[in-house]
Design an enzyme around this catalytic site. Structure first.
Site, PDB file in Angstrom:
ATOM      1  N   SER A 127     -33.294  84.955 -52.716  1.00  0.00           N
ATOM      2  CA  SER A 127     -34.448  84.528 -53.049  1.00  0.00           C
ATOM      3  C   SER A 127     -35.567  84.617 -51.839  1.00  0.00           C
ATOM      4  O   SER A 127     -34.915  84.469 -50.478  1.00  0.00           O
ATOM      5  CB  SER A 127     -34.340  82.928 -53.439  1.00  0.00           C
ATOM      6  OG  SER A 127     -35.331  82.251 -53.451  1.00  0.00           O
ATOM      7  N   TYR A 152     -31.115  74.764 -52.343  1.00  0.00           N
ATOM      8  CA  TYR A 152     -31.174  76.013 -52.945  1.00  0.00           C
ATOM      9  C   TYR A 152     -31.215  77.242 -52.122  1.00  0.00           C
ATOM     10  O   TYR A 152     -30.386  78.308 -52.350  1.00  0.00           O
ATOM     11  CB  TYR A 152     -32.264  76.035 -53.913  1.00  0.00           C
ATOM     12  CG  TYR A 152     -32.609  77.172 -54.412  1.00  0.00           C
ATOM     13  CD1 TYR A 152     -31.839  77.972 -55.548  1.00  0.00           C
ATOM     14  CD2 TYR A 152     -33.808  78.290 -54.318  1.00  0.00           C
ATOM     15  CE1 TYR A 152     -31.834  79.043 -56.245  1.00  0.00           C
ATOM     16  CE2 TYR A 152     -34.013  79.275 -54.877  1.00  0.00           C
ATOM     17  CZ  TYR A 152     -33.109  79.844 -55.737  1.00  0.00           C
ATOM     18  OH  TYR A 152     -33.257  80.765 -56.466  1.00  0.00           O
TER      19      TYR A 152
END
Length: 333
Positions: A127, A152
């Site tokens: 990501s 995350y």
């Protein structure tokens, strides 16, 4: 080629599965169909796939070690694309254990399956959030990413580290893909474009964080999928020039690689909203809010490596992509 796609009922997973099936590959799709967002949307994506030949679906959780072991034993995969993960920066603050389970425990089950069944290439979703506190733009794969600002992001960086260790120990070719703000038809309801569209059509205020002073490298779904397919077809190779005295985070002496996949054309959030307003023919009511914990003010992808080594560069503009999403949204809902 036989490809496993985890998270196949998701936004990117389902779109990728269509692309691979259309070119003649076999796809075994894995998904637990959890209720992080509307399960009916996941089932609708899945139904479109189940109408196609050469597609097989297994409803299971990548955290389930015996079930994952069985899938790998029963299938000989040429490549694995791991998209299954607990997504969302903000939700990781509310429910950290979901991220440890799916993004760490589940990922190790994927690595172990690939290792023992001699998969030729593992590609996995990282990501843009891994860049964390970095402020030098555009973000480069060759930069240090030791300062994540959300759990995350930390789990996604952990995926990169874990896969490198397997690449080193077992010669498993691993490629990590850092996705930059993916949007488009069949997208995720927890993403800004979905929320904005729903709010504008309902005449309700839309939440705009950092009072709109945000920049994002919005990347259209078809561009993402084209990049993923090309990467799957080109397993990571060792970098013969890698030097431990000056270690390059993006490559390795092992068959390991990391690429950004972004539009390389960052757009101001307020411009994104303007394009959406034009597409809907309706003005937004803005609820200007402070920056949220775990978020960053700007993202921008350096895609020189993707273009140079894979021969691909995303190119769909928000002026093209947002209206396509709106057309789908109106038809679906």
């Amino acid at each position: 080629m036989r490809v496993m796609i985890t998270g196949v009922a998701g936004f990117i997973g389902s779109t990728l599965a269509h692309r691979l099936l259309d070119r003649g590959d076999e796809v075994v799709g894995i998904d637990n169909l959890n209720d992080y967002y509307d399960v009916n949307l996941k089932k609708a994506r899945l139904k479109k796939l189940q109408d196609k030949n050469r597609f097989k679906f297994e409803q299971l959780d990548i955290v389930d070690r015996p079930a994952m072991k069985k899938v790998f034993e029963q299938n000989k995969f040429d490549a694995v694309m791991n998209l299954a993960a607990q997504a969302g920066v903000r939700y990781s603050i509310e429910n950290p254990h979901a991220y440890v389970d799916a993004n760490l425990v589940g990922f190790v089950n994927i690595l172990e399956g690939c290792r023992h069944s001699k998969v030729a290439h593992l590609v996995f979703a990282s990501s843009s959030s891994v860049y964390g506190a970095n402020t030098k733009l555009p973000f480069s794969e060759h930069d240090n990413i030791d300062h994540p600002v959300s759990l995350y992001a930390a789990t996604k960086k952990s995926n990169e580290l874990l896969s490198h260790s397997y690449s080193h120990l077992y010669g498993l070719a691993c490629t990590g893909l850092r996705f930059f703000t993916v949007y488009g038809p069949w997208g995720r309801p927890d993403m800004a474009l979905f929320k904005f569209t729903k709010g504008i059509l309902a005449g309700e205020p839309i939440p705009v964080y950092n009072k709109g002073q945000m920049i994002r490298d919005f990347t259209y779904i078809d561009d993402i999928v084209e990049g993923v397919v090309r990467v799957i077809d080109k397993p990571a190779q060792p970098n013969k020039n890698w030097n431990g005295n000056n270690p390059d985070p993006a490559t390795s002496y092992a068959p390991y690689r990391v690429f950004n996949i972004g539009n390389n054309n960052p757009v101001k959030l307020m411009r994104y909203i303007e394009v959406l307003e034009e597409s809907l023919g309706k003005k937004a009511i803005l609820d200007l809010l402070p920056m949220q914990d775990g978020d960053v003010p700007a993202t921008s992808a350096d895609t020189n490596d993707l273009h140079g080594e894979i021969g691909y560069k995303p190119e769909v503009t928000v002026e093209e992509g947002v209206p396509r999403f709106v057309d789908w949204y109106k038809e679906y809902y």
